[in-house]
Design an enzyme around this catalytic site. Sequence first.
Site, short mmCIF file in Angstrom:
data_model
loop_
_atom_site.label_atom_id
_atom_site.label_comp_id
_atom_site.label_asym_id
_atom_site.label_seq_id
_atom_site.Cartn_x
_atom_site.Cartn_y
_atom_site.Cartn_z
N SER A 93 -9.54 -1.44 7.58
CA SER A 93 -8.95 -1.12 5.95
C SER A 93 -8.19 -2.24 5.54
O SER A 93 -8.02 -2.23 4.26
CB SER A 93 -7.85 -0.01 6.20
OG SER A 93 -8.90 1.27 6.07
N LYS A 140 0.74 -1.11 -0.02
CA LYS A 140 -0.23 -0.04 -0.09
C LYS A 140 0.69 1.26 -0.04
O LYS A 140 1.83 1.26 0.59
CB LYS A 140 -0.76 -0.03 1.37
CG LYS A 140 -2.01 0.93 1.34
CD LYS A 140 -2.84 0.61 2.63
CE LYS A 140 -3.98 1.72 2.80
NZ LYS A 140 -4.74 1.45 4.15
N SER A 157 -9.55 1.21 3.21
CA SER A 157 -8.70 1.93 2.29
C SER A 157 -7.59 1.25 1.65
O SER A 157 -7.02 1.79 0.71
CB SER A 157 -7.99 2.95 3.16
OG SER A 157 -6.98 2.45 4.22
#
Lengths: 94, 479
Positions: B167, B68, B143
């Site tokens: 997330s 990420k 996310s």
Amino acid sequence: MKEFNKEELLKIAKLSALKLSEDEIETFVSQLRNVVNYITQIQEIHIAQEAQEVRNINITREDTVTKTNYKEIISQAPQKQLNYFTVPKILDEK
Amino acid sequence: MNPFITIKELKEKLARKEINQKEILDFYTQRIKKYNSKLNCVIETFTDNLNNTNSQIGALSGIPFIAKDNICQNGRIASAGSKILSNYKAPYDATVISKLKEAGAIPLGRGNCDEFAMGASGEYSNYGVTNNPWDITRTPGGSSAGPAAAVSAGLVPFAIGTETGGSVRQPASFCNLVGLYPTYGRNSRYGLIAFASSTDQAGPITRTVYDNALVASILSGQDKHDSTTLQLPAQDYTKDLDGKLPDNFTLGVIKDSLNPDGIDPQIIDSFTKAISHLEKMGAKIKYIDIPMLKYGVAIYFIISRAEGASNLSRYDGTLYGHRAQESTQLHDMYIKTRQEGFGQEVKIRILTGNYVLSSGYKDAYYNKALQARNILRAEFEKAFQEVTLLTSPTVSMLPFKLGQFVGDALTMFLADCFTVPQCVIGTPGLSLPCGLSRERLPIGIQFLGPRLSEMLIYKVAYAYEQSTGHYLNNPAGYD
């Protein structure tokens, strides 16, 4: 507690170092009001004596100097002079 | 090669010399090239790595992954999906990255995410919306949107996400994958761009429970660079995966999981079937009420926004990242930089955070939330005296349409009601597939345990996964 309003938004924006556009002010007042109304429900929670204390412990270590490649760090400066970060003036001339 | 191959199978192929590291890298790089324009899940592919095989011999030798965009990878941009860090090059590896490299894994790129990990749909990235491979008009969750979408479409065998409040587990659930939120302090946060420091943790997103256990084992362990890591050695979560439930296994079903008021009926249906299945496998089922659960999202909101506002106060254009031009005075530079550099959702969270911390409101919100956190923790601890693990659906809704919650983010965040409580109290949870809806959208179940129960969670999840095979479902159109 009173409803979240524009005056409060502007005060918080100042504390947050954020300047909001007119459009943002309009949308944010209503969005933050929804959020504030929602989180206010935690007022109902009864906190028993044993839950009142919030315990956190500090973990420390020896403060030893290690070598860091500062050139790599300084190379990312938005503005620099030699090995210094430069910023606009801090005090007004008045 | 089958694009939906697991890490375990890839390792076997490598061991049998049916494929080499370079061929694996080429294979995935080509797939990213082919499908990323459709999904927008990878912000950057590290093409300079292609001739660089990792000579480290370890549990992940030659296995590529993406991380990420809020995880520092030495020499690479780490923008956290934000404009304010769009030119920030990480000068070091996050500990989770260096551990993966030491294990032989090969970083292949950066995964798209909501700005500063603040979002639940992948719609709040400065680098565009990420689409769900199962239906590109829908969200892959957030996310960790890019990492989940990339693994789901077979563009990488695994990815590393971060979770502050759902997330990792929520996008894993929306993409038919496995995602872990570990015990707080299990994994180092060094090199993770901070959102809410008391709940942020990195976690793997994989196709199977075994793969997840394998990667999570590598991520675990104390780190001198993060004083909040626990004084425990790295674990091997794979060693007890035998397909059997533990002896005298009691599974607690969180009562709110079956509430038709607020949970999609298809999710309740899949979840109920999963419970019956686990019962047939030998689990003793108990229904557990956690009264504080209804306050979970509110407590999480307050704590995460307060910490987020404090963490994001450092972005002012002075030392790195974006700086607004033509400011005549320092304070003016701060304000203009933040005005230009942050997106709307991030601004709203900073404002909310500073509101709950501000004079006159701190006791009513922030301090109260910290105390409420104690009660929430006590209720879960009590539940774990009665049952071995708890379970619930991971998310209360199916992957929703992109744009569905524009202007009403609050409703979107309420769907996190089953994931955020674990983050607030720092206990582990694993999401894994438990079926598809009529429209072929993934549904996830999660197993939750007390602190440090990852080994047990993996054992139960593995037994359930192997006995049902829901992980074998893949999105259409990515062969």
